[in-house]
Design a protein around this motif. Sequence first.
Motif, PDB file in Angstrom:
ATOM      1  N   LEU A  31     -41.325 -42.715 -33.962  1.00  0.00           N
ATOM      2  CA  LEU A  31     -42.477 -42.896 -34.674  1.00  0.00           C
ATOM      3  C   LEU A  31     -43.384 -41.488 -34.429  1.00  0.00           C
ATOM      4  O   LEU A  31     -43.197 -41.096 -33.392  1.00  0.00           O
TER       5      LEU A  31
ATOM      6  N   PRO B   7     -39.452 -44.043 -41.498  1.00  0.00           N
ATOM      7  CA  PRO B   7     -40.810 -44.330 -41.406  1.00  0.00           C
ATOM      8  C   PRO B   7     -41.387 -43.931 -42.504  1.00  0.00           C
ATOM      9  O   PRO B   7     -41.202 -42.911 -43.239  1.00  0.00           O
TER      10      PRO B   7
ATOM     11  N   LYS C 298     -44.438 -45.236 -40.127  1.00  0.00           N
ATOM     12  CA  LYS C 298     -44.026 -46.431 -39.447  1.00  0.00           C
ATOM     13  C   LYS C 298     -42.833 -46.829 -40.510  1.00  0.00           C
ATOM     14  O   LYS C 298     -43.189 -47.037 -41.662  1.00  0.00           O
TER      15      LYS C 298
ATOM     16  N   LEU D 107     -49.807 -43.913 -37.511  1.00  0.00           N
ATOM     17  CA  LEU D 107     -48.593 -43.716 -37.480  1.00  0.00           C
ATOM     18  C   LEU D 107     -47.616 -43.928 -38.610  1.00  0.00           C
ATOM     19  O   LEU D 107     -47.879 -44.559 -39.530  1.00  0.00           O
TER      20      LEU D 107
ATOM     21  N   ASN E 164     -43.545 -54.201 -39.093  1.00  0.00           N
ATOM     22  CA  ASN E 164     -42.801 -52.903 -38.805  1.00  0.00           C
ATOM     23  C   ASN E 164     -41.788 -53.065 -37.718  1.00  0.00           C
ATOM     24  O   ASN E 164     -41.230 -52.294 -37.346  1.00  0.00           O
TER      25      ASN E 164
END
Length: 421
Positions: free
Chosen positions: A365, A398, A376, A374, A285
């Motif tokens: 994020l 994300p 991502k 999260l 990521n």
Amino acid sequence: MNRRTALKLVTVCTLAAASGLSGGAFAADTIKVGILHSLSGTMAISESALEQTALMTIAEINAQGGVMGKQLEPVVVDPASNWPLFAEKARQLLSKDKVAVVFGCWTSVSRKSVLPVFRELNGLLFYPVQYEGEELEKNVFYTGAAPNQQAIPAVDYLLSKDGGEAKRFVLLGTDYVYPRTTNKILRAYLHSKGIQDADIMEEYTPFGYSDYQTIIAKIKDFSAQGKKTAVVSTINGDSNVPFYKELGNAGLKATDVPVVAFSVGEEELRGVDTKPLVGELAAWNYFMSVKNPENTKFTKMYRDWAKKQKLPNADTAVTNDPMEATYVGIHMWKQAVEKAHSTDVDKVIAAMGGQTFKAPSGFTLEMDPKNHHLHKPVMIGEVKANGQFNVVWKTKEPVKAQPWSPFIAGNDKKKDEPEAN
């Protein structure tokens, strides 16, 4: 005790209670935070850099005034790549050292070993590494990738024209829960794409394994049967060094049989001659090579830190994905503590949902409001001769994590938020 002393003591206690600053975490006017990473044993190659990233981030926060005016005091322990020892050290951090939060673990077996301790003692763990999913804990925030933020997009890339249109897959991993569960998900996913079991080879090796000649010979045989073959590697720790060395020795090039790794980044490649590995892939990521102001600041900060601490090979210090996830997690915890005006675990958990941070990846994020993961971006990078990665594919935005993979039966009935203990 005279009246003035008694009044002063009552005032201090009242202020501490009102601010949520009670408990051992505030001994000596500091907030204690635990760092639980292997600094010796097979996983030290990967985890030592996370310990240093955590110390660097704590120093950065302290230089900016700390958290609610308190300096952070790191408490570092070494569970030494010994899974039961992770649980012992976690208990020590929470019960004896009275830390407010723990940043740590790499392998899923280490995380699984500490979970009962964090549940029992109502501790708080930030876990910074990609993993297999199939878990959602009230006491854990997952700042690494779930399978849909790494493994699934990587296989999609290998199936695509840009990725070589692979028709056969070798699922090669270290023998523990993360590779086995990830490969269970990937096998089901490959079936959904029309890949049959006859075109999937699955192999596992122990932690610390180093003799890859036989396995690479098997991969060569498997790939010689007329269909484009790709390797998905969930090898962890220092076994990656002999695996990649043997790959180079065998002349198995990325153009013939590409390898996409989920646990190899810039740090692991520092111990390998990367010239024979040019074009091999990794899915993460974040990569050190991404260009944006946040990453320029982050990479410079770590290089300066490495030199100041006289770390081994500081001149070639690199950053990688779990280091970024560690950095983001510590900053998000700080933000949540300040929002909650408290280090109380339940209050911090409530404040974590929806926290955002402009990360070195170049993306802002967000911690999901409910599922402790999260959101991502996903990136796929090709190894360059200098051990860095050229990003060949990435998502525009994300991606929200799916802790419960839709490719495992029964997961559609599971909630996207943790159950209360």
